[in-house]
Design an enzyme around this catalytic site. Sequence first.
Site, PDB file in Angstrom:
ATOM      1  N   ASP A  10      11.779  29.344   8.098  1.00 48.98           N
ATOM      2  CA  ASP A  10      10.539  28.699   7.637  1.00 48.98           C
ATOM      3  C   ASP A  10      10.621  27.169   7.687  1.00 48.98           C
ATOM      4  O   ASP A  10       9.696  26.482   7.256  1.00 48.98           O
ATOM      5  CB  ASP A  10      10.204  29.156   6.210  1.00 48.98           C
ATOM      6  CG  ASP A  10      11.312  28.838   5.219  1.00 48.98           C
ATOM      7  OD1 ASP A  10      12.308  28.191   5.619  1.00 48.98           O
ATOM      8  OD2 ASP A  10      11.184  29.208   4.041  1.00 48.98           O
ATOM      9  N   GLN A  65       7.727   0.532   0.149  1.00 47.99           N
ATOM     10  CA  GLN A  65       6.732   1.003  -0.830  1.00 47.99           C
ATOM     11  C   GLN A  65       7.292   0.723  -2.220  1.00 47.99           C
ATOM     12  O   GLN A  65       7.659   1.612  -2.974  1.00 47.99           O
ATOM     13  CB  GLN A  65       6.457   2.493  -0.625  1.00 47.99           C
ATOM     14  CG  GLN A  65       5.776   2.758   0.705  1.00 47.99           C
ATOM     15  CD  GLN A  65       5.389   4.213   0.873  1.00 47.99           C
ATOM     16  OE1 GLN A  65       5.016   4.880  -0.078  1.00 47.99           O
ATOM     17  NE2 GLN A  65       5.501   4.718   2.096  1.00 47.99           N
ATOM     18  N   HIS A  95      15.233  -3.511   1.358  1.00 46.47           N
ATOM     19  CA  HIS A  95      14.090  -4.407   1.572  1.00 46.47           C
ATOM     20  C   HIS A  95      13.822  -5.313   0.365  1.00 46.47           C
ATOM     21  O   HIS A  95      13.593  -6.502   0.520  1.00 46.47           O
ATOM     22  CB  HIS A  95      12.851  -3.579   1.924  1.00 46.47           C
ATOM     23  CG  HIS A  95      11.676  -4.441   2.212  1.00 46.47           C
ATOM     24  ND1 HIS A  95      11.634  -5.287   3.296  1.00 46.47           N
ATOM     25  CD2 HIS A  95      10.514  -4.632   1.536  1.00 46.47           C
ATOM     26  CE1 HIS A  95      10.496  -5.952   3.282  1.00 46.47           C
ATOM     27  NE2 HIS A  95       9.809  -5.576   2.237  1.00 46.47           N
ATOM     28  N   LYS A 157       2.864 -19.953   7.958  1.00 47.55           N
ATOM     29  CA  LYS A 157       1.461 -19.852   8.361  1.00 47.55           C
ATOM     30  C   LYS A 157       0.663 -20.912   7.596  1.00 47.55           C
ATOM     31  O   LYS A 157       0.754 -20.978   6.371  1.00 47.55           O
ATOM     32  CB  LYS A 157       0.953 -18.445   7.985  1.00 47.55           C
ATOM     33  CG  LYS A 157      -0.357 -18.074   8.616  1.00 47.55           C
ATOM     34  CD  LYS A 157      -0.831 -16.740   8.100  1.00 47.55           C
ATOM     35  CE  LYS A 157      -0.243 -15.578   8.854  1.00 47.55           C
ATOM     36  NZ  LYS A 157      -0.856 -14.293   8.487  1.00 47.55           N
ATOM     37  N   ARG A 159      -3.186 -22.398   6.989  1.00 48.01           N
ATOM     38  CA  ARG A 159      -4.624 -22.205   7.239  1.00 48.01           C
ATOM     39  C   ARG A 159      -5.297 -23.562   7.165  1.00 48.01           C
ATOM     40  O   ARG A 159      -5.240 -24.253   6.149  1.00 48.01           O
ATOM     41  CB  ARG A 159      -5.207 -21.237   6.200  1.00 48.01           C
ATOM     42  CG  ARG A 159      -6.696 -20.968   6.399  1.00 48.01           C
ATOM     43  CD  ARG A 159      -7.168 -19.784   5.571  1.00 48.01           C
ATOM     44  NE  ARG A 159      -6.621 -18.519   6.060  1.00 48.01           N
ATOM     45  CZ  ARG A 159      -7.064 -17.856   7.120  1.00 48.01           C
ATOM     46  NH1 ARG A 159      -8.046 -18.356   7.845  1.00 48.01           N
ATOM     47  NH2 ARG A 159      -6.520 -16.721   7.482  1.00 48.01           N
TER      48      ARG A 159
HETATM   49  C1  R5P Z   1       8.335  -6.499   6.162  1.00 49.40           C
HETATM   50  O1  R5P Z   1       8.268  -7.036   5.076  1.00 49.40           O
HETATM   51  C2  R5P Z   1       9.635  -6.253   6.834  1.00 49.40           C
HETATM   52  O2  R5P Z   1      10.596  -7.205   6.492  1.00 49.40           O
HETATM   53  C3  R5P Z   1       9.462  -6.231   8.348  1.00 49.40           C
HETATM   54  O3  R5P Z   1       9.049  -7.524   8.777  1.00 49.40           O
HETATM   55  C4  R5P Z   1       8.424  -5.229   8.759  1.00 49.40           C
HETATM   56  O4  R5P Z   1       8.675  -3.998   8.165  1.00 49.40           O
HETATM   57  C5  R5P Z   1       8.412  -5.062  10.255  1.00 49.40           C
HETATM   58  O5  R5P Z   1       7.457  -4.085  10.599  1.00 49.40           O
HETATM   59  P1  R5P Z   1       6.885  -3.985  12.039  1.00 49.40           P
HETATM   60  O6  R5P Z   1       8.037  -3.904  12.992  1.00 49.40           O
HETATM   61  O7  R5P Z   1       6.057  -2.726  12.026  1.00 49.40           O
HETATM   62  O8  R5P Z   1       6.032  -5.197  12.293  1.00 49.40           O
END
Ligand code: R5P
Length: 257
Positions: A10, A65, A95, A157, A159
């Site tokens: 299964d 997450q 992370h 970045k 703006r």
């Molecule tokens: C995000 O905070 C992580 O450090 C990576 O930059 C991210 O997970 C990379 O994801 P992807 O390869 O999908 O852009």
Amino acid sequence: MPVEYKSFPDGESYLRVEDVQGEVVIIQSIVNDRDFVSLLQLVDACQSRADSVRVVIPYLGYARQDREFKMGEPVTVRAIARTIDVDRVFTVNVHNPESLEYFPCPARDLEAAPLLGEYFKKLGLSEPVVVSPDRGAVEMAARAAEAMDADYDYLEKTRHSGEEVTVKPKELEVKGRDVVILDDIISTGGTIAGAARILQGQGARRVFVGCVHPVLARNALIRLFNAGIADIVASDTIERGVSRVTVSPLLARALES
Ligand code: R5P
């Protein structure tokens, strides 16, 4: 200890660990849901017989997450970590290190960026600079750069108006220099491909990529090479074709201490 793995008709996972005894170390990355079930099974199979059980999770999946981004979402890394109650847990470049607090036992994160830096140092790059794609990964970039005797920076970045946004290294010029973009995870490759294009646009000589966890979902590798990347170097927390740096010495040192 040899482990027998198979699936029931299964689809349920089965495993059996032969001859459990003494101080056990389980090494299991969580790249997908099945890996997580295997880890729970390994812990359960070992805990009743072993003197101690330590768990190394080189790649802790679901670590992104790490908060309730939208109301009603689970903090999945917390849900996973809570289930792993052993003598000690080790992760590699998790992370968000704050996630370690969710383990009900002592947990420590290990830093693999210097190992990637040592690898890049041997390539003899021209005026190298290590760049992280955002501020969050700049400490990793700094640790790799230290091992390479190189400069480091991150992409910022700015703006200028509703429509105008510029992205460029915060401090350094990359024109004519070899750049190593460094990140913890490459999943779809979108983040790195975007960063590579920006750095090439600013005159980088060659763009290399280093990452600890090569998740490489879908066509990420093709996407990266299409973005003109010279080479990709990753660790073996997830074993892929680009895993040219092993984290084994890091794990061995941590387990001996
Ligand atoms: C995000 O905070 C992580 O450090 C990576 O930059 C991210 O997970 C990379 O994801 P992807 O390869 O999908 O852009």
